[in-house]
Design a protein around this motif. Structure first.
Motif, mmCIF file in Angstrom:
data_model
loop_
_atom_site.group_PDB
_atom_site.id
_atom_site.type_symbol
_atom_site.label_atom_id
_atom_site.label_comp_id
_atom_site.label_asym_id
_atom_site.label_seq_id
_atom_site.Cartn_x
_atom_site.Cartn_y
_atom_site.Cartn_z
ATOM 1 N N LEU A 172 34.996 106.603 -24.946
ATOM 2 C CA LEU A 172 35.027 108.342 -25.288
ATOM 3 C C LEU A 172 36.454 109.098 -24.324
ATOM 4 O O LEU A 172 37.520 109.457 -24.954
ATOM 5 C CB LEU A 172 34.616 109.845 -25.619
ATOM 6 C CG LEU A 172 33.130 109.229 -26.170
ATOM 7 C CD1 LEU A 172 31.865 109.883 -25.771
ATOM 8 C CD2 LEU A 172 33.478 110.105 -27.654
ATOM 9 N N HIS A 173 36.004 107.998 -23.005
ATOM 10 C CA HIS A 173 37.154 108.647 -21.750
ATOM 11 C C HIS A 173 38.843 107.946 -22.155
ATOM 12 O O HIS A 173 40.177 109.310 -22.639
ATOM 13 C CB HIS A 173 36.959 107.896 -21.286
ATOM 14 C CG HIS A 173 37.813 108.799 -19.639
ATOM 15 N ND1 HIS A 173 37.084 108.606 -18.650
ATOM 16 C CD2 HIS A 173 38.862 109.405 -19.532
ATOM 17 C CE1 HIS A 173 37.993 109.091 -17.573
ATOM 18 N NE2 HIS A 173 38.692 110.030 -17.946
ATOM 19 N N HIS A 174 38.920 106.637 -22.787
ATOM 20 C CA HIS A 174 40.371 106.104 -23.335
ATOM 21 C C HIS A 174 40.647 106.318 -24.568
ATOM 22 O O HIS A 174 41.922 106.999 -24.880
ATOM 23 C CB HIS A 174 39.902 104.480 -23.125
ATOM 24 C CG HIS A 174 40.903 103.591 -23.811
ATOM 25 N ND1 HIS A 174 41.010 103.431 -25.250
ATOM 26 C CD2 HIS A 174 42.805 104.168 -23.008
ATOM 27 C CE1 HIS A 174 43.060 103.640 -24.950
ATOM 28 N NE2 HIS A 174 43.252 102.814 -24.335
ATOM 29 N N PHE B 277 40.661 108.450 -8.856
ATOM 30 C CA PHE B 277 39.482 108.203 -9.118
ATOM 31 C C PHE B 277 39.124 109.959 -9.833
ATOM 32 O O PHE B 277 39.886 111.067 -9.618
ATOM 33 C CB PHE B 277 39.040 108.918 -7.860
ATOM 34 C CG PHE B 277 38.287 107.288 -7.125
ATOM 35 C CD1 PHE B 277 38.686 106.641 -7.257
ATOM 36 C CD2 PHE B 277 37.447 107.740 -5.841
ATOM 37 C CE1 PHE B 277 38.428 104.974 -6.824
ATOM 38 C CE2 PHE B 277 37.435 106.123 -5.243
ATOM 39 C CZ PHE B 277 37.514 105.066 -5.697
ATOM 40 N N ASP B 278 39.030 109.695 -10.759
ATOM 41 C CA ASP B 278 39.309 110.819 -12.015
ATOM 42 C C ASP B 278 37.647 111.227 -11.811
ATOM 43 O O ASP B 278 36.521 110.703 -11.782
ATOM 44 C CB ASP B 278 39.261 110.055 -13.505
ATOM 45 C CG ASP B 278 38.808 111.263 -15.095
ATOM 46 O OD1 ASP B 278 38.385 112.238 -14.393
ATOM 47 O OD2 ASP B 278 39.461 111.113 -15.270
ATOM 48 N N ALA B 279 38.065 112.707 -11.768
ATOM 49 C CA ALA B 279 36.857 113.726 -10.962
ATOM 50 C C ALA B 279 36.173 114.458 -11.819
ATOM 51 O O ALA B 279 35.032 115.497 -12.103
ATOM 52 C CB ALA B 279 36.715 114.365 -9.725
ATOM 53 N N GLY C 197 39.442 117.833 -12.116
ATOM 54 C CA GLY C 197 40.412 116.937 -10.701
ATOM 55 C C GLY C 197 40.709 115.337 -10.677
ATOM 56 O O GLY C 197 39.743 114.702 -11.601
ATOM 57 N N TRP C 198 41.337 115.169 -9.313
ATOM 58 C CA TRP C 198 41.219 113.908 -9.244
ATOM 59 C C TRP C 198 41.331 113.634 -7.667
ATOM 60 O O TRP C 198 41.719 114.686 -6.891
ATOM 61 C CB TRP C 198 42.377 113.143 -9.719
ATOM 62 C CG TRP C 198 42.747 112.716 -11.404
ATOM 63 C CD1 TRP C 198 43.017 114.186 -12.533
ATOM 64 C CD2 TRP C 198 42.121 111.764 -11.830
ATOM 65 N NE1 TRP C 198 43.443 113.939 -13.062
ATOM 66 C CE2 TRP C 198 42.811 112.309 -13.485
ATOM 67 C CE3 TRP C 198 42.223 110.242 -11.493
ATOM 68 C CZ2 TRP C 198 42.816 111.532 -14.303
ATOM 69 C CZ3 TRP C 198 42.638 109.832 -12.900
ATOM 70 C CH2 TRP C 198 42.885 110.362 -14.304
ATOM 71 N N GLY C 199 40.636 112.850 -7.622
ATOM 72 C CA GLY C 199 40.646 112.321 -5.900
ATOM 73 C C GLY C 199 42.136 111.118 -6.248
ATOM 74 O O GLY C 199 42.321 109.907 -6.921
ATOM 75 N N GLU D 261 34.721 115.846 -15.253
ATOM 76 C CA GLU D 261 32.959 115.503 -15.700
ATOM 77 C C GLU D 261 33.079 114.445 -16.965
ATOM 78 O O GLU D 261 32.166 113.650 -17.095
ATOM 79 C CB GLU D 261 32.584 117.170 -16.986
ATOM 80 C CG GLU D 261 32.611 117.805 -15.222
ATOM 81 C CD GLU D 261 31.439 119.356 -15.738
ATOM 82 O OE1 GLU D 261 31.310 119.415 -16.877
ATOM 83 O OE2 GLU D 261 30.482 119.943 -14.455
ATOM 84 N N HIS D 262 34.133 114.808 -18.067
ATOM 85 C CA HIS D 262 33.885 113.197 -19.023
ATOM 86 C C HIS D 262 34.177 111.801 -18.270
ATOM 87 O O HIS D 262 34.266 111.452 -19.209
ATOM 88 C CB HIS D 262 35.395 113.630 -19.773
ATOM 89 C CG HIS D 262 36.302 113.653 -19.361
ATOM 90 N ND1 HIS D 262 37.928 114.413 -19.519
ATOM 91 C CD2 HIS D 262 37.583 112.595 -18.530
ATOM 92 C CE1 HIS D 262 38.808 113.668 -19.191
ATOM 93 N NE2 HIS D 262 38.521 112.856 -18.303
ATOM 94 N N ALA D 263 34.731 111.946 -17.542
ATOM 95 C CA ALA D 263 34.920 110.389 -16.784
ATOM 96 C C ALA D 263 32.731 109.915 -16.081
ATOM 97 O O ALA D 263 32.812 108.856 -16.143
ATOM 98 C CB ALA D 263 35.498 110.318 -15.346
ATOM 99 N N LEU E 210 48.184 109.644 -15.454
ATOM 100 C CA LEU E 210 46.857 109.510 -14.181
ATOM 101 C C LEU E 210 46.438 108.531 -15.162
ATOM 102 O O LEU E 210 45.353 107.629 -14.080
ATOM 103 C CB LEU E 210 46.385 110.740 -13.641
ATOM 104 C CG LEU E 210 46.950 111.539 -12.832
ATOM 105 C CD1 LEU E 210 46.313 112.700 -12.506
ATOM 106 C CD2 LEU E 210 47.577 110.233 -11.304
ATOM 107 N N HIS E 211 45.642 108.684 -15.817
ATOM 108 C CA HIS E 211 44.618 107.580 -17.194
ATOM 109 C C HIS E 211 45.036 106.462 -17.008
ATOM 110 O O HIS E 211 44.982 105.349 -16.971
ATOM 111 C CB HIS E 211 44.403 108.407 -18.503
ATOM 112 C CG HIS E 211 42.942 109.575 -17.855
ATOM 113 N ND1 HIS E 211 43.462 110.908 -17.955
ATOM 114 C CD2 HIS E 211 42.033 109.622 -17.891
ATOM 115 C CE1 HIS E 211 42.426 111.811 -18.326
ATOM 116 N NE2 HIS E 211 41.567 110.648 -17.867
ATOM 117 N N SER E 212 46.209 106.079 -17.200
ATOM 118 C CA SER E 212 47.049 104.829 -16.995
ATOM 119 C C SER E 212 46.899 104.336 -16.112
ATOM 120 O O SER E 212 46.889 103.103 -15.972
ATOM 121 C CB SER E 212 48.681 105.229 -17.889
ATOM 122 O OG SER E 212 49.085 106.127 -18.870
HETATM 123 FE FE LIG Z 1 39.877 111.644 -17.459
#
Ligand SMILES: [Fe+2]
Length: 215
Positions: A27-29, A168-170, A133-135, A172-174, A75-77
């Motif tokens: 789902l995420h990708h 780090f994807d933070a 957000g992300w770390g 909720e979908h992650a 960021l996802h890539s």
């Molecule tokens: Fe994400």
């Protein structure tokens, strides 16, 4: 005029089990990341149309959408490649000179005091994101040091010019389908799948880009 495309995953959907289950990765990708790619391309088309018509009534929304979707795509890539199977080679642990990533290990120690202190800061920055957000571990080219950034959405709270090397994807979908509301458990588990070879490669490339910003 689509210029951004969804990259293939470097592994199959189940590769990151048990840290991240296959349903989340698919789902995420295939859905979330794909939506950012489409969003970036759509926004560029809308900006072209606005330029052609000199119709700038929506400029603020379009610029915000461009930053959001493009940063989401970037960021996802990086995120997919930052991870490796915890059962295979290269996933997890910490960067070691014996694995050929000694320069990255030294830079982390120099910038944060120790690997443990860095790990603590990135874990905390990721797990305490408010909303989405992300770390991010980023190379900051003016000082030549590594910094941790806590990114809002995909694009906020970022030091200009800093280059992400570990993300780090933070959102909720992650993690929500597997970890429910336990975001900190998910972030702590993420350390089992960090691909230090990839992080080191990005660190080396970031360092080489210093002349981009010299004043
Ligand atoms: Fe994400």
């Amino acid at each position: 005029m689509a210029i951004y495309t969804l990259p293939e995953l470097p592994y199959d959907y189940a590769a990151l089990e048990p840290v991240i289950n296959p349903q989340i990765i698919e789902l995420h990708h295939d859905k979330h990341h794909a939506a950012y790619v489409k969003g970036a391309n759509d926004t560029l088309e809308q900006l072209e149309e606005a330029r052609d018509k000199e119709a700038w009534g929506t400029i603020n929304g379009l610029e915000k959408n461009l930053a959001f979707h493009l940063s989401g795509h970037i960021l996802h890539s990086i995120y997919w490649n930052n991870m490796a199977s915890p059962k295979g080679e290269g996933g997890g642990g910490e960067p070691l000179a014996a694995d050929g990533v000694g320069e990255l290990a030294d830079a982390i120690t120099e910038s944060f005091g120790s690997f443990a202190k860095f790990k603590s800061q990135l874990t905390k920055a990721s797990a305490t994101t408010q909303g989405s957000g992300w770390g991010v571990l980023a190379y900051e080219p003016i000082s030549g040091r590594l910094i941790v950034e806590q990114v809002y959405d995909h694009q906020g709270n970022v030091g200009q010019g800093s280059i992400p090397v570990l993300v780090f994807d933070a959102w909720e979908h992650a993690f929500y389908l597997q970890y429910k509301n336990q975001k900190v458990d998910f972030i702590e588990a993420m350390w089992q799948v960090v691909n230090w070879q990839d992080v080191n490669k990005r660190y080396q490339a970031a360092k080489a880009s210093i002349p981009l910003i010299s004043f």
